[in-house]
Design an enzyme around this catalytic site. Structure first.
Site, PDB file in Angstrom:
ATOM      1  N   ARG A  81       0.747  -1.190   0.124  1.00 49.13           N
ATOM      2  CA  ARG A  81       0.091   0.012   0.035  1.00 49.13           C
ATOM      3  C   ARG A  81       0.963   1.220  -0.080  1.00 49.13           C
ATOM      4  O   ARG A  81       1.884   1.412   0.822  1.00 49.13           O
ATOM      5  CB  ARG A  81      -0.864   0.078   1.338  1.00 49.13           C
ATOM      6  CG  ARG A  81      -1.757   1.430   1.292  1.00 49.13           C
ATOM      7  CD  ARG A  81      -2.136   1.536   2.899  1.00 49.13           C
ATOM      8  NE  ARG A  81      -2.285   2.884   3.056  1.00 49.13           N
ATOM      9  CZ  ARG A  81      -2.362   3.350   4.069  1.00 49.13           C
ATOM     10  NH1 ARG A  81      -2.301   2.516   5.257  1.00 49.13           N
ATOM     11  NH2 ARG A  81      -2.487   4.586   4.370  1.00 49.13           N
ATOM     12  N   HIS A 125      -2.652  10.876   1.193  1.00 48.08           N
ATOM     13  CA  HIS A 125      -2.053  10.700   2.591  1.00 48.08           C
ATOM     14  C   HIS A 125      -1.496  12.058   2.684  1.00 48.08           C
ATOM     15  O   HIS A 125      -0.406  12.082   3.015  1.00 48.08           O
ATOM     16  CB  HIS A 125      -0.964   9.480   2.319  1.00 48.08           C
ATOM     17  CG  HIS A 125      -0.690   8.889   3.894  1.00 48.08           C
ATOM     18  ND1 HIS A 125      -0.656   7.436   4.089  1.00 48.08           N
ATOM     19  CD2 HIS A 125      -0.397   9.264   4.959  1.00 48.08           C
ATOM     20  CE1 HIS A 125      -0.749   7.320   5.124  1.00 48.08           C
ATOM     21  NE2 HIS A 125      -0.176   8.473   5.702  1.00 48.08           N
ATOM     22  N   GLU A 170      -6.745   8.062   7.014  1.00 51.70           N
ATOM     23  CA  GLU A 170      -7.085   8.671   8.271  1.00 51.70           C
ATOM     24  C   GLU A 170      -7.659  10.075   8.213  1.00 51.70           C
ATOM     25  O   GLU A 170      -7.138  11.063   8.791  1.00 51.70           O
ATOM     26  CB  GLU A 170      -5.812   8.762   9.125  1.00 51.70           C
ATOM     27  CG  GLU A 170      -5.249   7.146   9.329  1.00 51.70           C
ATOM     28  CD  GLU A 170      -4.237   7.312  10.566  1.00 51.70           C
ATOM     29  OE1 GLU A 170      -3.824   8.275  10.770  1.00 51.70           O
ATOM     30  OE2 GLU A 170      -3.601   6.222  10.661  1.00 51.70           O
ATOM     31  N   ASN A 293      -6.762   1.500  10.337  1.00 50.38           N
ATOM     32  CA  ASN A 293      -5.377   1.875  10.884  1.00 50.38           C
ATOM     33  C   ASN A 293      -5.688   1.557  12.518  1.00 50.38           C
ATOM     34  O   ASN A 293      -6.378   2.460  12.772  1.00 50.38           O
ATOM     35  CB  ASN A 293      -4.729   2.933  10.434  1.00 50.38           C
ATOM     36  CG  ASN A 293      -4.225   3.199   9.077  1.00 50.38           C
ATOM     37  OD1 ASN A 293      -4.473   2.242   8.212  1.00 50.38           O
ATOM     38  ND2 ASN A 293      -3.927   4.281   8.508  1.00 50.38           N
ATOM     39  N   TYR A 295      -3.216   1.618  16.228  1.00 44.85           N
ATOM     40  CA  TYR A 295      -1.918   1.578  17.197  1.00 44.85           C
ATOM     41  C   TYR A 295      -2.329   1.307  18.438  1.00 44.85           C
ATOM     42  O   TYR A 295      -1.366   0.366  19.069  1.00 44.85           O
ATOM     43  CB  TYR A 295      -1.176   2.771  16.807  1.00 44.85           C
ATOM     44  CG  TYR A 295      -0.507   2.699  15.362  1.00 44.85           C
ATOM     45  CD1 TYR A 295       0.743   2.337  15.164  1.00 44.85           C
ATOM     46  CD2 TYR A 295      -1.415   3.568  14.312  1.00 44.85           C
ATOM     47  CE1 TYR A 295       1.221   2.289  13.745  1.00 44.85           C
ATOM     48  CE2 TYR A 295      -0.750   3.434  13.084  1.00 44.85           C
ATOM     49  CZ  TYR A 295       0.075   2.924  12.888  1.00 44.85           C
ATOM     50  OH  TYR A 295       0.764   3.243  11.440  1.00 44.85           O
ATOM     51  N   GLU A 352      -2.817  -0.410   8.459  1.00 44.64           N
ATOM     52  CA  GLU A 352      -1.476  -0.022   9.235  1.00 44.64           C
ATOM     53  C   GLU A 352      -1.713  -0.552  10.660  1.00 44.64           C
ATOM     54  O   GLU A 352      -2.618  -0.573  11.343  1.00 44.64           O
ATOM     55  CB  GLU A 352      -1.495   1.733   9.421  1.00 44.64           C
ATOM     56  CG  GLU A 352      -0.990   2.316   8.152  1.00 44.64           C
ATOM     57  CD  GLU A 352      -0.751   3.826   8.569  1.00 44.64           C
ATOM     58  OE1 GLU A 352      -0.621   4.355   9.474  1.00 44.64           O
ATOM     59  OE2 GLU A 352      -1.091   4.582   7.454  1.00 44.64           O
TER      60      GLU A 352
END
Ligand code: FCB
Length: 457
Positions: A81, A125, A170, A293, A295, A352
């Site tokens: 990606r 992005h 995002e 995504n 984290y 991600e």
């Protein structure tokens, strides 16, 4: 094997990949007709980026993409990606294409296909052409139409070879931090600007989906959302209120209107002044998957340093943290996958996930990044548990292939499976690279189960 976990379900066709983005790796910011993005300008403002770093050179991927594709080939990933830099292919944001910029992505895509790696192309992005920033950027409703024209260019030039397209990466992060909380381009802090940007990005998403459907045969389309539980940092009711507010902006402001046709109730009245009668239908277009995504969870406090009245707090002291200070809580990842599966009922691709660590070249020349291996093992394990529990997860991409320009942190944080020695641009696969290669190898051969051994490397 001791204390291993197995995903009992077969995972045929499960996609293992890596992700990057244009401004973070390409460099070559003035080459072949590229013009500035809002990030080029923001990086030059005093005090914005750690050490005054910029993306001017980054990983020099613009010149070294063949070496980078060959690293991916060695890694064994089935997909890559990346994002296209809008100011490289349409330097003023509108009008004529810049052929030399388009040719770079032609070469990249052809090299990926020759290596049997599927290109996943993200249109946006964060590197908006500065020429559009000068006209208000996402606070200007026209930006949705500019983005739609850019989407037509991308679909018509690359859609013969690329089928997987994401509109935005995002949107909640670049709108929240770029237009209100601070820390990202264009560096505005104003609630009205944030609300306008949210709505116009949503309109841009819907319009781009229509353009890609029209220009690409067999397109498989989605958007990439950062979903992270927003938890109150203390038992103070003001922190709970702040956490609920941030949750609406962070987790709801884009997926809800795009996939359910409504804004979260906390936002609906605030967005109403910018909404035209048929906007909801223009935003809520049919897509093929949910890009996630993730984290870590976010801990929230009430605060008065920005127009939203929120601040970031600390995780409870017993929660481990990465070198960047982000909490490590794989159970929150499993929960997020299950929640998204239930709420949106789309195939999920994790586009991600990864961690920063202060990696160094050792005396033997190796880069040993055990904290990253531990993180990835725990998070992949959590994902497999979520799959066991019914979440329809079809792929997993590590952020990131290479150490790169980590926005406000500049080059001070390293997220790569491959170490980049910036002065020489030498690439050194870290131990996590070999670990990931070993993890994905059995599934690329379509065996029935993925097994993670939590006790060994
Ligand atoms: C995400 C961004 C990506 C990278 C990682 C660490 O929010 O999409 O570009 O910076 O965080």
């Amino acid at each position: 094997m001791v204390a291993g976990i197995a995903c009992g379900k077969p995972l045929p066709g499960f996609v293992w990949g890596v992700s990057t983005s244009s401004y973070q790796i390409e460099g070559a910011v003035t080459e072949d007709g590229r013009r500035p993005s809002i990030w080029d300008v923001y990086c030059r403002q005093t005090g914005r980026i750690v050490n005054g770093d910029t993306g001017d050179v980054a990983c020099d991927h613009y010149h070294r993409y063949r070496e980078d594709v060959s690293l991916m080939h060695k890694l064994g990933v089935g997909a890559y990606r990346f994002s296209v830099a809008w100011p490289r292919v349409m330097p003023s944001g509108q009008g004529e294409a810049n052929e030399r910029g388009v040719e770079f992505y032609d070469r990249l895509i052809d090299t990926l296909l020759a290596a049997n790696i599927e290109p996943w192309l993200c249109l946006y992005h964060w590197d908006l052409p500065q020429a559009l920033g000068d006209r208000g950027g996402w606070t200007n409703r026209d930006c949705a139409a500019w983005f739609a024209d850019y989407a037509t260019l991308i679909g018509s030039r690359f859609g013969d070879r690329v089928k997987r397209f994401a509109t935005f990466n995002e949107p909640s992060i670049f709108t929240l931090f770029g237009y209100c909380l601070g820390g990202q381009a264009p560096g505005i802090s104003d609630l009205g600007s944030l609300l306008r940007a949210i709505h116009h990005v949503n309109l841009g998403h819907g319009a781009a989906i229509d353009r890609l459907r029209a220009s690409v045969t067999g397109a498989s389309l989605g958007a990439i959302h950062n979903c992270q539980p927003c938890r109150p940092a203390t038992a103070d009711p003001a922190d709970s209120t702040a956490a609920k507010k941030l949750d609406a902006y962070w987790n709801g402001a884009f997926p809800d209107p795009q996939l359910r046709g409504v804004y979260p109730s906390l936002l609906a009245d605030l967005i109403a002044p910018y909404q035209h009668p048929d906007d909801a239908a223009k935003i809520c277009r049919s897509v093929d998957w949910f890009g996630l995504n993730h984290y870590s969870p976010v801990y929230v406090r009430a605060g008065d340093a920005n127009p939203l009245g929120i601040a970031f707090g600390d995780a409870p002291p017993d929660v481990p943290r990465s070198d960047m200070g982000w909490p490590i809580e794989p159970t929150a990842f499993a929960q997020t996958l299950s929640d998204i599966h239930k709420r949106y009922n789309l195939p999920i691709y994790v586009l991600e996930n990864g961690t920063a660590s202060h990696d160094k070249i050792g005396t033997t020349g190796l880069v040993t990044d055990q904290p990253r291996i531990d993180y990835l093992r725990a998070y992949v394990g959590a994902m497999l548990e979520a799959i066991e529990n019914g979440a329809d997860v079809r792929g997993y991409f590590v952020w990131s292939l290479l150490d790169n320009f980590e926005w406000g942190s500049g080059y001070s944080q390293r997220f790569g499976l491959v170490y980049v020695d910036y002065p020489t641009q030498r690439r050194i696969p870290k131990t996590s690279f070999h670990w990931y290669a070993g993890l994905i190898e059995p599934t690329s051969k379509r065996t029935a189960a993925v097994v993670l051994n939590r006790t060994s490397n």
